[in-house]
Write a protein that holds these residues in place. Structure first.
Motif, short mmCIF file in Angstrom:
data_model
loop_
_atom_site.label_atom_id
_atom_site.label_comp_id
_atom_site.label_asym_id
_atom_site.label_seq_id
_atom_site.Cartn_x
_atom_site.Cartn_y
_atom_site.Cartn_z
N GLU A 135 0.95 -1.22 0.01
CA GLU A 135 0.09 0.12 -0.05
C GLU A 135 0.78 1.09 0.01
OE1 GLU A 135 -0.59 -2.85 1.79
OE2 GLU A 135 -2.42 -3.38 1.16
N ASP A 136 2.05 1.13 0.70
CA ASP A 136 3.05 2.38 0.71
C ASP A 136 3.48 2.52 -0.89
OD1 ASP A 136 2.55 2.87 3.29
OD2 ASP A 136 4.17 1.07 3.89
N VAL A 137 3.83 1.52 -1.45
CA VAL A 137 4.31 1.56 -2.88
C VAL A 137 3.26 2.12 -3.59
CG1 VAL A 137 5.05 0.22 -4.52
CG2 VAL A 137 5.90 -0.50 -2.46
N ASP A 138 1.86 1.65 -3.44
CA ASP A 138 0.93 2.24 -4.29
C ASP A 138 0.74 3.61 -4.05
OD1 ASP A 138 0.57 -0.28 -5.40
OD2 ASP A 138 -1.08 -0.89 -4.02
N ARG A 139 0.76 3.92 -2.76
CA ARG A 139 0.50 5.54 -2.49
C ARG A 139 1.51 6.48 -3.03
NH1 ARG A 139 0.39 4.36 2.31
NH2 ARG A 139 -2.03 4.48 2.71
N THR A 140 2.99 5.96 -3.10
CA THR A 140 4.02 6.59 -3.84
C THR A 140 3.77 6.74 -5.18
OG1 THR A 140 5.36 5.86 -2.09
CG2 THR A 140 6.50 6.74 -4.18
N LEU A 141 3.46 5.49 -5.66
CA LEU A 141 3.11 5.43 -7.54
C LEU A 141 2.08 6.40 -7.49
CD1 LEU A 141 3.71 1.64 -8.29
CD2 LEU A 141 5.45 3.71 -8.78
N GLU A 142 0.95 6.58 -6.84
CA GLU A 142 -0.03 7.56 -7.06
C GLU A 142 0.49 9.02 -6.97
OE1 GLU A 142 -4.01 8.34 -8.14
OE2 GLU A 142 -2.88 6.75 -8.05
N THR A 143 1.40 9.50 -5.93
CA THR A 143 1.99 10.47 -6.18
C THR A 143 2.61 10.99 -7.29
OG1 THR A 143 2.01 10.42 -3.59
CG2 THR A 143 3.32 12.15 -4.54
N VAL A 144 3.39 10.17 -7.76
CA VAL A 144 4.46 10.24 -8.89
C VAL A 144 3.47 10.46 -10.00
CG1 VAL A 144 6.14 9.40 -10.40
CG2 VAL A 144 6.12 8.89 -8.05
N ARG A 145 2.32 9.77 -10.28
CA ARG A 145 1.28 9.89 -11.30
C ARG A 145 0.59 11.14 -11.38
NH1 ARG A 145 -3.37 6.06 -11.06
NH2 ARG A 145 -3.95 6.76 -13.19
N LYS A 146 0.42 11.59 -10.21
CA LYS A 146 -0.15 13.24 -9.90
C LYS A 146 0.88 14.23 -10.20
CE LYS A 146 -3.51 12.03 -6.32
NZ LYS A 146 -4.12 12.18 -5.10
N GLN A 147 2.16 13.78 -10.11
CA GLN A 147 3.16 14.77 -10.53
C GLN A 147 3.34 15.13 -12.01
OE1 GLN A 147 6.53 13.23 -8.28
NE2 GLN A 147 5.95 14.49 -6.29
N ARG A 148 3.10 13.79 -12.64
CA ARG A 148 3.08 13.64 -14.11
C ARG A 148 1.89 13.91 -14.93
NH1 ARG A 148 7.39 11.70 -12.09
NH2 ARG A 148 9.60 11.72 -13.28
N ALA A 149 0.77 14.35 -14.01
CA ALA A 149 -0.54 14.75 -14.91
C ALA A 149 -0.66 15.55 -15.84
CB ALA A 149 -1.59 14.96 -13.46
N THR A 150 -1.42 15.44 -16.97
CA THR A 150 -1.59 16.18 -17.72
C THR A 150 -2.89 16.76 -17.50
OG1 THR A 150 -2.45 14.42 -18.95
CG2 THR A 150 -0.10 15.26 -19.51
N TRP A 151 -3.18 18.11 -18.10
CA TRP A 151 -4.69 18.77 -17.50
C TRP A 151 -5.65 19.12 -18.97
CZ3 TRP A 151 -5.57 18.95 -12.47
CH2 TRP A 151 -4.45 18.91 -11.68
N LYS A 152 -6.95 18.59 -18.55
CA LYS A 152 -7.70 18.63 -19.66
C LYS A 152 -8.67 19.51 -19.12
CE LYS A 152 -11.61 16.19 -21.72
NZ LYS A 152 -12.29 14.97 -21.87
N PRO A 153 -9.00 20.72 -19.85
CA PRO A 153 -10.02 21.96 -19.48
C PRO A 153 -11.36 21.03 -19.72
CG PRO A 153 -8.46 22.79 -21.11
CD PRO A 153 -8.28 21.26 -21.22
N VAL A 154 -12.43 21.46 -18.67
CA VAL A 154 -13.70 21.08 -18.59
C VAL A 154 -14.82 22.39 -18.30
CG1 VAL A 154 -13.11 18.74 -17.69
CG2 VAL A 154 -13.40 20.61 -16.05
N GLU A 155 -15.86 22.12 -18.60
CA GLU A 155 -16.79 23.28 -18.55
C GLU A 155 -17.61 22.87 -17.34
OE1 GLU A 155 -16.85 25.60 -20.59
OE2 GLU A 155 -15.37 24.90 -21.55
N ARG A 156 -17.42 21.94 -16.58
CA ARG A 156 -18.28 21.81 -15.08
C ARG A 156 -17.56 22.74 -14.27
NH1 ARG A 156 -14.85 19.25 -12.21
NH2 ARG A 156 -13.28 17.67 -13.25
N GLU A 157 -18.44 22.45 -12.98
CA GLU A 157 -17.89 23.37 -11.78
C GLU A 157 -16.72 22.56 -11.31
OE1 GLU A 157 -21.40 23.12 -9.20
OE2 GLU A 157 -22.25 24.87 -10.34
N ALA A 158 -15.82 23.45 -10.38
CA ALA A 158 -14.76 23.12 -9.72
C ALA A 158 -14.71 22.01 -8.78
CB ALA A 158 -13.83 24.46 -9.26
#
Length: 429
Positions: A135-158
């Motif tokens: 679970e610690d490994v998964d949590r770290t990989l999730e953090t790395v994924r967020k650091q490498r996120a790309t962003w898609k504009p959306v029209e909904r509320e924040a």
């Protein structure tokens, strides 16, 4: 030389020193003789000016020079003769100095406090024992994924986790302030980039919407001008974008340095890194606990001069990082702890005759260098200047002292998760 000592406070001392008149006269005549060989006066050959004339013209200056030098030469001898160790700079006052009489002066200073405990016998310390989970490994990989996120504009509320691009103006007591405005500023809601209540105040806002958000800054906020203050922000949302996280696949593993893109190898490397981090943090926690107990075993009144100097260093460091605190009491508390610990460790080193261990210092440097791209350059940089190397020597010396302290204490292992370990404060305040 006559010396008497008076206690002015717990650590304060005042010495009264009298240098015999014949010693003063001897030094004065020696200086007068040297000066007479250099003085040039009309009608006299160089070195032939009568001593009386030289004394008449330069006697006052010579008396001051003699007094200053005799004070410097006798002060430390006088302090040492009383078995005192001076902490900080002395304050010297000289009585009116008359030719033919003894030189009298007083010197006020603080002494080092007495250190009584050099071990932790009778104390108990818990040593963290951590096993890194998947679970610690998964949590770290999730953090790395967020650091490498790309962003898609959306029209909904924040929503929390979205990136909002905003224009904002903050007003304190109706006036704009430095650092309180921004244009096209991207912030991930809930990330803590801005103050929490401001980020949460934008949840539910739509593209193009303007909002008024009132924020009260914490009393211990890092910028003193805003600490405890209420600020009104006018915010306009320019764009809302949601995060697109990369999949944990062969391409992801390759991007993170696994040559063949093997995902299991990536997970193994992440786990190994977390295990090294856990071991280092567990050592830091153990060190902090040992040193805290050492401080508690030696309640000290620290020399005021050393305390004030340390407060100055702490404030200067915070000024450089822009995190100056408004609460002077917190600076005094931190400085007092640091000075006391430095005095205790220094006395342990002096008492045990400890000296830097070159082999251990080298080993510690190599361990630290392994985290850098050019380990050899890191090592050579420290050996290039003695003051750089001394920092590592002091670190190694402290580690050695902590090891000895732990031998004298009762140490038991405490099993915990990696996340629990991260919540433990590993810094001695």
């Amino acid at each position: 030389m006559q010396v008497s000592v008076e206690t002015t406070s717990t650590l304060g001392r005042r010495l009264k020193v009298a240098v015999p008149a014949d010693e003063v006269e001897k030094e004065f005549n020696a200086r007068l003789q040297r000066l007479s060989k250099q003085v040039r006066l009309p009608g006299f050959r160089p070195g032939k000016v009568p001593l009386k004339m030289v004394e008449a013209q330069y006697g006052g200056r010579l008396m001051d020079e003699v007094a200053g030098e005799l004070i410097q030469n006798t002060m430390h001898e006088a302090i040492g003769s009383q078995g005192l160790r001076m902490a900080g700079d002395p304050r010297v006052q000289r009585k009116t100095f008359v030719r033919g009489e003894q030189l009298e002066y007083t010197v006020e200073f603080e002494v080092y406090p007495e250190i009584k405990r050099f071990d932790l016998a009778g104390t108990h310390i818990e040593r963290p024992q951590v096993t890194v989970s998947q679970e610690d490994v998964d949590r770290t990989l999730e953090t790395v994924r967020k650091q490498r996120a790309t962003w898609k504009p959306v029209e909904r509320e924040a929503r929390l986790g979205d990136r909002a691009t905003i224009d904002f103006v903050g007003r304190l007591n109706g006036n704009e302030f430095e650092g309180g405005t921004g244009s096209a500023f991207p912030v991930v809601l809930g990330s803590g980039t801005l103050i929490e209540s401001l980020e949460h105040g934008l949840v539910g806002a739509g593209k193009g919407e303007s909002r008024h958000v009132t924020v009260t800054f914490p009393a211990d906020y890092r910028h003193a001008t805003l600490a405890g203050q209420t600020v009104d922000f006018e915010v306009k949302v320019i764009e809302i974008a949601e995060a697109l996280l990369p999949e944990v696949n062969e391409a992801f593993a390759t991007e993170l340095g696994v040559k063949d893109g093997n995902v299991e190898q990536l997970r193994a490397e992440v786990k190994a890194n977390l295990e090294r981090e856990a071991a280092a943090r567990a050592r830091a926690v153990l060190r902090t606990r040992a040193l805290k107990l050492l401080l508690e075993a030696n309640p000290l009144e620290v020399p005021l001069s050393l305390l004030e100097a340390e407060i100055g260093r702490l404030k200067a460091g915070d000024v450089n990082t822009g995190t100056i605190q408004s609460d002077d009491a917190s600076y005094e508390r931190r400085a007092r702890s640091r000075v006391a610990l430095g005095l205790i460790l220094g006395e342990i080193i002096r008492n045990r005759g400890l000296a830097p261990d070159p082999a251990r210092t080298r080993s510690r440097l190599e361990e630290m260098a392994s985290d850098y791209e050019s380990p050899q350059e890191f090592i050579q940089w420290h050996y290039a200047k003695p003051e750089r190397l001394s920092e590592i020597e002091n670190l190694v010396m402290e580690e050695r002292i902590v090891e000895d302290l732990l031998v004298s204490a009762q140490v038991t292992d405490k099993t915990m998760s990696f996340q629990e370990l991260l919540k433990i404060d590993a810094v001695l305040q």
